[in-house]
Scaffold this motif. Structure first.
Motif, PDB file in Angstrom:
ATOM      1  N   TYR A   1      -0.796   1.269   2.631  1.00  8.87           N
ATOM      2  CA  TYR A   1      -2.224   1.012   2.459  1.00  8.87           C
ATOM      3  C   TYR A   1      -2.928   2.150   1.750  1.00  8.87           C
ATOM      4  CZ  TYR A   1      -1.883  -3.373   4.793  1.00  8.87           C
ATOM      5  OH  TYR A   1      -1.565  -4.673   5.075  1.00  8.87           O
ATOM      6  N   ALA A   2      -2.521   3.373   2.026  1.00  5.87           N
ATOM      7  CA  ALA A   2      -3.075   4.502   1.270  1.00  5.87           C
ATOM      8  C   ALA A   2      -2.645   4.372  -0.187  1.00  5.87           C
ATOM      9  CB  ALA A   2      -2.588   5.816   1.862  1.00  5.87           C
ATOM     10  N   PHE A   3      -1.379   3.975  -0.365  1.00  7.41           N
ATOM     11  CA  PHE A   3      -0.813   3.782  -1.691  1.00  7.41           C
ATOM     12  C   PHE A   3      -1.623   2.744  -2.460  1.00  7.41           C
ATOM     13  CE2 PHE A   3       2.403   1.970  -4.551  1.00  7.41           C
ATOM     14  CZ  PHE A   3       3.043   3.106  -5.024  1.00  7.41           C
ATOM     15  N   ALA A   4      -1.884   1.617  -1.786  1.00  9.66           N
ATOM     16  CA  ALA A   4      -2.578   0.520  -2.446  1.00  9.66           C
ATOM     17  C   ALA A   4      -4.016   0.878  -2.791  1.00  9.66           C
ATOM     18  CB  ALA A   4      -2.566  -0.714  -1.549  1.00  9.66           C
ATOM     19  N   PHE A   5      -4.610   1.729  -1.952  1.00  9.61           N
ATOM     20  CA  PHE A   5      -5.998   2.092  -2.202  1.00  9.61           C
ATOM     21  C   PHE A   5      -6.165   2.747  -3.568  1.00  9.61           C
ATOM     22  CE2 PHE A   5      -9.446   5.246  -1.987  1.00  9.61           C
ATOM     23  CZ  PHE A   5     -10.511   4.384  -1.781  1.00  9.61           C
ATOM     24  N   TYR A   6      -5.192   3.566  -3.946  1.00 10.43           N
ATOM     25  CA  TYR A   6      -5.297   4.292  -5.206  1.00 10.43           C
ATOM     26  C   TYR A   6      -4.663   3.557  -6.374  1.00 10.43           C
ATOM     27  CZ  TYR A   6      -6.910   8.295  -2.537  1.00 10.43           C
ATOM     28  OH  TYR A   6      -7.627   9.128  -1.734  1.00 10.43           O
ATOM     29  N   LEU A   7      -4.072   2.412  -6.076  1.00 15.75           N
ATOM     30  CA  LEU A   7      -3.363   1.682  -7.109  1.00 15.75           C
ATOM     31  C   LEU A   7      -4.338   0.901  -7.988  1.00 15.75           C
ATOM     32  CD1 LEU A   7      -0.348   1.568  -7.530  1.00 15.75           C
ATOM     33  CD2 LEU A   7      -0.297  -0.546  -6.198  1.00 15.75           C
ATOM     34  N   ALA A   8      -4.178   1.045  -9.293  1.00  9.67           N
ATOM     35  CA  ALA A   8      -4.986   0.221 -10.197  1.00  9.67           C
ATOM     36  C   ALA A   8      -4.218  -1.068 -10.446  1.00  9.67           C
ATOM     37  CB  ALA A   8      -5.223   0.968 -11.495  1.00  9.67           C
TER      38      ALA A   8
END
Lengths: 154, 515
Positions: free
Chosen positions: B433-440
């Protein structure tokens, strides 16, 4: 502890044969850990003519830990804080340079030399260090002014 | 080699089952596209070798205290033989060169004198270190001169009484935590006190501390070695991943003490998110600015007195409790201008307040986005924190099961595996979820989200089964289901990590911010 003997010896050494322009004694005769030093502003420095009072404190662990020096008379100098503490930063008194065989005599001489040649890279006061590096005449003028204000005729 | 063989090797390893770091055939280290740094060829191959199996796995080795000591001894022996210098001196030189043996040998071949001098090994007189009584000796430190006073000097010849020497070393080792670079007590002499001299001088309790400190310096000096951060764990991990590779790989290692952590930043396992992202995310979550964001998104200021107002229902006709100003919540304009349109603000096209509304809307969207990811992240973290409870509960359940159903210990181990799988998968999910937050968004994101969803569904399903009462757990059908689900969860996790790690290594993820 056996340090008493060492301290007594060093005290005898510097009182009988002090570096030029210095008077050294104990703040309180019963306590060999606090030394009272009066240092003349050295020739060739803007501090000449001033009389500076210093307090040299020997920690309980002396000589395994270095002494500390505070200027009791205010001095405007890159390596001394311009406040009531008058804390001084000098290489020989840093924990990693100090050795148990280092001598107070050398500390005093180093202090005198520091007044003649400040070390702006180790500065505690950036404003005077800045001037010392970039505008020597103005630095000398300011240092003389503060010497007259705090260290002459007091 | 000679009689000095036993120098500093009190701890030489008893593990003789030397495992070779086999390079495996399927996934090779070159997957990451960086020149695989060979673990020091001169480092002994002892310690547990973890084989690299999947693209998100990395090669690493776990070293126990004995191995670390043996490595140092081996290096010292080598330098001792190649350069033909005493072992004490070899040890000092190696420490001076931060255990870079090649550089030491090269430099020493070029300018031996200069190297010795800078490492604090100036010209020397020989003879093993020992305490001596010298007639007429006065110690320069304490100024004692009594007859029979024992004194000591290292190779530079600066002699002090044994009491002062001990006091000096005591302070350096105990208070300053120094070990590898303690100099002669003589003012201006930078000669280093070797460990043999120390052994002559210091008491046994201090010797232990001294050798601990030496080992600590060894691990800290080596770029490829790091201590396991678990409390009371004394192992070190060797891993070839360098700092500059951290945007391409998440080097997760598992110590023999079972602690899983990231070799790059020493934090607990945070796959699939790379270190920099983790740092940013943690900072963001710790930051109070998010509170400010909430206030910005959920409240407005009274246009007259600037008091912060939260609308808690009701109509758009606001009356500030403080200054009694009457305004419209929607357009922020004066209520008196609204005429009779009480409940619906139809003044939208008007310029007044439209900028403020834009800012408000933007802030709200970004906040909601953040909260979406944060809530899911926090939820999995919460569950991860309960890991210990779950595990303990599991153990109890397993015992109950054994007595209730007559199953054997081995037959109830499936619950243990399920619990382990839940813990690991939640840890991974949390960081997705942290990963996805920064994912464009790009065409890879959909794939990632599918993987995430699959894993999450599986984990929640397993979690539900796992919580069933003992009576139901004893049912064979449920047991099979749990076992199936466990292995499915583990498989989904591997798929997700594999996918993210590959894309990370190939640099194809795009981020909404730059790291």
């Amino acid at each position: 502890m056996s340090a008493q003997k060492r301290i007594a010896k060093e005290l005898a050494e510097v009182t009988s044969n002090p570096p030029a322009g210095m008077i050294i004694g104990l703040v309180d005769e019963s306590n060999v850990h606090n030394w009272d030093i009066t240092m003349d502003g050295p020739e060739g420095s803007p501090y000449v003519g001033g009389k500076f009072k210093l307090l040299l404190t020997l920690p309980v662990e002396y000589p395994f830990k270095p002494p500390t020096i505070n200027f009791k008379t205010r001095i405007w100098h890159p390596n001394v804080t311009f406040d009531e503490q008058g804390s001084m930063c000098i290489g020989i008194l840093k924990g990693d340079t100090w050795k148990p065989s280092s001598r107070i005599m050398n500390v005093l001489i180093a202090t005198q030399n520091l007044l003649i040649e400040p070390v702006p890279d180790d500065a505690l006061e950036t404003s005077s260090a800045e001037l010392f590096k970039n505008n020597r005449p103005l630095y000398e003028k300011e240092a003389k002014k503060y010497t007259a204000q705090y260290a002459i005729g007091k | 080699m000679d009689s000095e063989d036993d120098f500093m090797s009190g701890l030489s390893s008893e593990e003789d089952n030397v495992l070779q770091d086999e390079s495996d055939d399927e996934g090779s280290a070159d997957d990451f596209g960086f020149d695989e740094p060979e673990p020091d060829p001169d480092v002994s191959q002892k310690g547990t070798v973890q084989k690299k199996k999947r693209s998100f796995d990395i090669n690493f080795k776990v070293y126990h205290p004995g191995d670390i000591q043996a490595q140092q001894d081996e290096l010292i022996n080598e330098v001792n033989m190649i350069l033909d210098i005493r072992k004490e001196d070899a040890a000092i030189l190696l420490r001076h060169f931060r255990w870079n043996k090649e550089r030491l040998i090269e430099d020493y071949m070029d300018r031996p004198k200069k190297v010795l001098e800078s490492a604090g090994l100036g010209p020397s007189t020989s003879g093993p270190p020992k305490l001596e009584v010298i007639p007429g000796f006065t110690c320069d430190i304490c100024c004692e001169d009594e007859a029979g006073l024992e004194s000591f000097a290292i190779k530079c010849g600066h002699r002090y009484c044994v009491n002062c020497y001990r006091q000096y070393l005591n302070q350096k080792i105990k208070e300053e935590g120094e070990a590898a670079r303690i100099q002669c007590p003589q003012d201006g002499c930078n000669r280093i006190i070797d460990s043999r001299s120390l052994d002559v001088l210091v008491t046994s309790d201090l010797q232990q501390r001294y050798h601990d400190l030496l080992t600590r310096t060894y691990v800290e000096d080596k770029e490829y070695l790091k201590w396991c951060p678990a409390p009371d764990c004394e192992n070190a991990i060797e891993c070839g991943v360098r700092r500059k590779d951290l945007d391409k790989v998440v080097p997760t290692v598992t110590c023999d003490c079972k602690h899983r952590f990231c070799f790059g930043c020493i934090l607990a396992d945070h796959q699939p998110a790379p270190c920099d992202l983790v740092k940013k995310w943690l900072k963001k979550c710790a930051d109070d600015s998010e509170t400010a964001n909430w206030i910005a998104a959920n409240t407005k200021e009274c246009p007259k007195c600037n008091s912060t107002i939260e609308k808690n229902g009701g109509c758009n006709h606001m009356t500030c409790r403080k200054c009694k100003h009457e305004f419209c919540w929607m357009c922020m304009g004066l209520w008196s201008e609204h005429g009779t349109s009480w409940y619906n603000c139809n003044r939208f096209e008007e310029k007044s307040g439209s900028d403020a509304r834009d800012a408000q809307a933007k802030s709200r969207v970004s906040l909601e986005r953040y909260l979406h990811y944060y809530n899911r992240y926090a939820n999995h973290e919460q569950s991860a924190k309960l890991d210990k409870d779950i595990y303990q509960k599991t153990e109890k359940k397993m015992i109950q099961l054994q007595t209730a159903s007559g199953m054997s210990w081995i037959e109830v181990q499936y619950l243990n595996s399920a619990s382990q799988a839940l813990q690991t998968c939640r840890q991974t999910l949390k960081w997705t979820y942290a990963f996805a937050f920064y994912l464009a968004r790009n065409n890879l994101t959909a794939m990632f989200e599918d993987n995430q969803k699959d894993l999450e569904l599986a984990v929640e399903a397993l979690s539900e089964m796992f919580e069933k009462p003992v009576t139901e757990l004893a049912d064979t059908k449920l047991k099979v289901e749990i076992m199936d689900k466990t292995s499915y969860c583990n498989k989904r996790r591997v798929i997700l990590l594999q996918d993210t790690a590959d894309n990370l290594a190939n640099g194809v993820w795009s981020w909404s911010i730059s790291f």
